[in-house]
Scaffold this motif. Structure first.
Motif, PDB file in Angstrom:
ATOM      1  N   UNK A  70      27.688 -17.712  19.668  1.00  0.00           N
ATOM      2  CA  UNK A  70      26.450 -17.434  20.401  1.00  0.00           C
ATOM      3  C   UNK A  70      26.200 -18.469  21.486  1.00  0.00           C
ATOM      4  N   UNK A  71      26.373 -19.736  21.148  1.00  0.00           N
ATOM      5  CA  UNK A  71      26.077 -20.819  22.098  1.00  0.00           C
ATOM      6  C   UNK A  71      27.330 -21.363  22.785  1.00  0.00           C
ATOM      7  N   UNK A  72      28.523 -20.935  22.323  1.00  0.00           N
ATOM      8  CA  UNK A  72      29.814 -21.438  22.827  1.00  0.00           C
ATOM      9  C   UNK A  72      30.018 -22.923  22.506  1.00  0.00           C
ATOM     10  N   UNK A  73      29.260 -23.426  21.538  1.00  0.00           N
ATOM     11  CA  UNK A  73      29.366 -24.850  21.175  1.00  0.00           C
ATOM     12  C   UNK A  73      30.493 -25.048  20.171  1.00  0.00           C
ATOM     13  N   UNK A  74      31.164 -26.204  20.295  1.00  0.00           N
ATOM     14  CA  UNK A  74      32.263 -26.551  19.398  1.00  0.00           C
ATOM     15  C   UNK A  74      31.902 -27.784  18.579  1.00  0.00           C
ATOM     16  N   UNK A  75      32.362 -27.793  17.349  1.00  0.00           N
ATOM     17  CA  UNK A  75      32.320 -29.013  16.557  1.00  0.00           C
ATOM     18  C   UNK A  75      33.679 -29.690  16.670  1.00  0.00           C
ATOM     19  N   UNK A  76      33.662 -30.970  16.964  1.00  0.00           N
ATOM     20  CA  UNK A  76      34.907 -31.705  17.161  1.00  0.00           C
ATOM     21  C   UNK A  76      35.039 -32.826  16.143  1.00  0.00           C
ATOM     22  N   UNK A  77      36.260 -33.041  15.682  1.00  0.00           N
ATOM     23  CA  UNK A  77      36.599 -34.292  15.025  1.00  0.00           C
ATOM     24  C   UNK A  77      37.212 -35.184  16.085  1.00  0.00           C
ATOM     25  N   UNK A  78      36.688 -36.395  16.233  1.00  0.00           N
ATOM     26  CA  UNK A  78      37.190 -37.321  17.254  1.00  0.00           C
ATOM     27  C   UNK A  78      37.611 -38.612  16.571  1.00  0.00           C
ATOM     28  N   UNK A  79      38.813 -39.060  16.848  1.00  0.00           N
ATOM     29  CA  UNK A  79      39.369 -40.246  16.208  1.00  0.00           C
ATOM     30  C   UNK A  79      38.581 -41.501  16.547  1.00  0.00           C
ATOM     31  N   UNK A  80      38.725 -42.522  15.697  1.00  0.00           N
ATOM     32  CA  UNK A  80      38.213 -43.847  16.043  1.00  0.00           C
ATOM     33  C   UNK A  80      39.011 -44.402  17.220  1.00  0.00           C
ATOM     34  N   UNK A  81      38.423 -45.367  17.930  1.00  0.00           N
ATOM     35  CA  UNK A  81      39.124 -45.997  19.042  1.00  0.00           C
ATOM     36  C   UNK A  81      40.318 -46.800  18.529  1.00  0.00           C
ATOM     37  N   UNK A  82      40.111 -47.547  17.468  1.00  0.00           N
ATOM     38  CA  UNK A  82      41.201 -48.244  16.790  1.00  0.00           C
ATOM     39  C   UNK A  82      40.794 -48.449  15.333  1.00  0.00           C
ATOM     40  N   UNK A  83      41.603 -49.170  14.570  1.00  0.00           N
ATOM     41  CA  UNK A  83      41.357 -49.273  13.127  1.00  0.00           C
ATOM     42  C   UNK A  83      40.090 -50.036  12.783  1.00  0.00           C
TER      43      UNK A  83
END
Length: 385
Positions: free
Chosen positions: A174-187
């Motif tokens: 309906x909204x064209x919105x996505x849920x994303x998993x985004x990695x950490x920048x580093x450990x």
């Protein structure tokens, strides 16, 4: 005799008050209410009813950066599964407080400046409760609603780098919105990194893809075939995980559960650009890996950066070409190789036109190495030429 009775009565009153306070705190140990808060200076936490998850302040490494996060409580190696303020760390933990304010769950410092907020429109703050459920979902709801309600806001709708059982990575039609998993920048830095996992609505058959820098796609799951995604047959080759894919008029999403209720699990897109599904059971010393995608680390786009090479049989996987060194040595120590490599010395001719050394620049052969994406070719008559 009167004095003795008075002292006894006073002792009874104090005991009753202390006991009452203890009861109130125990009843709210999985929630933050309008008249309670989490103090960074006291290192306070809340714990889900089944003692599975814990929410509180944490830090990584030797940096003075603090975050509010959720982690598995009874795992030896602390596994952070959600971070609130991943883009705005706190520098002074003693002034930090997580509380309900103006209809939201808000992270503030002593000056009352908001560091992070649920940012929703809700009812009177006095009736709000933020509860950490036993599935790892933090829910902001009206205190009169049942614990099972979705409330005004929930952390499952705002994932970081981890998908927990029962959560989902969805595409809202309906909204064209996505849920994303985004990695950490580093450990050691939970700030959004280079790699992301999302559901791609390309055509009628949706598929999950991993992107580098939110732009370059380098992996796809293939379409769902009724049992698993076509390029991830490992999804059904186990007796631990039960995957479900839902595609209806409102949304499409993947979720999963565990057959063994005594096990715990997480699906993470890590700082290396792979998604990894792991599980843990009581008595284990480490997370057990079920599968990872892409299967080979060196298939991750741009993993070793400019002038870097990736060797699947070495540890670490990344190294610099001969004559080059890591551009950011500290980042490499934290498993972030995206900065790539730079020349150790400036080329006499190509760099500044100097020929004082009397040596000519030449090419160095690097056999048994695959060329990068979008490589360019120059035809030469011979190796010497």
């Amino acid at each position: 005799m009167v004095m003795k009775n008075a002292r006894c009565c006073m002792f009874c009153v104090l005991f009753f008050l202390c006991f009452s306070i203890h009861l109130n705190l125990s009843e709210g140990d999985d929630s933050i209410t309008a008249n309670q808060s989490l103090s960074g200076s006291l290192n306070q936490t809340i714990v889900s009813a089944g003692q599975t998850f814990e929410l509180g302040f944490f830090t990584r490494g030797n940096f003075s950066r603090y975050y509010v996060g959720i982690w598995y409580k009874n795992v030896i190696q602390q596994a952070i599964v959600w971070v609130a303020n991943r883009e705005k760390p706190i520098s002074d933990i003693n002034s930090a407080e997580l509380k309900i304010l103006d209809g939201n769950l808000v992270l503030v410092v002593k000056s009352q400046d908001p560091i992070w907020s649920t940012n929703v429109s809700s009812t009177n703050s006095n009736s709000l409760v933020a509860t950490l459920n036993d599935d790892g979902n933090l829910v902001l709801r009206d205190g009169s609603e049942p614990r099972s309600s979705e409330g005004f806001w929930q952390s499952f709708d705002h994932p970081a780098d981890t998908l927990l059982p029962g959560a989902k990575i969805a595409y809202d039609k309906r909204t064209k919105a996505k849920q994303l998993l985004i990695s950490w920048k580093n450990s050691e830095d939970p700030a959004p990194g280079l790699f992301s996992l999302e559901l791609d609505p390309n055509g009628s058959q949706y598929q999950y893809i991993i992107k580098w820098n939110r732009t370059r796609q380098y992996w796809t799951s293939g379409a769902w075939n009724g049992h698993n995604f076509s390029l991830v047959p490992e999804m059904t080759r186990n007796s631990i995980f039960n995957f479900s894919y839902v595609d209806n008029i409102n949304e499409a999403y993947l979720t999963y559960s565990l057959y063994n209720p005594e096990s715990i699990s997480k699906l993470v897109i890590n700082v290396s650009g792979q998604i990894k599904l792991t599980s843990w059971w009581q008595g284990a010393e480490d997370w057990n890996s079920a599968w990872s995608q892409p299967r080979l680390q060196c298939e991750v786009y741009g993993y070793c950066g400019a002038f870097g090479t990736c060797n699947q049989n070495s540890s670490p996987y990344c190294s610099c070409l001969r004559g080059f060194k890591p551009k950011f040595e500290n980042d490499w120590n934290l498993r972030d190789y995206s900065g790539g490599c730079v020349r150790e010395i400036v080329l006499p001719q190509c760099g500044n036109g100097s020929t004082s050394t009397g040596k000519k620049d030449k090419f160095l052969q690097n056999p048994q190495v695959s060329l990068p994406v979008n490589s360019q070719t120059v035809i030469a008559g011979s190796a010497g030429e």
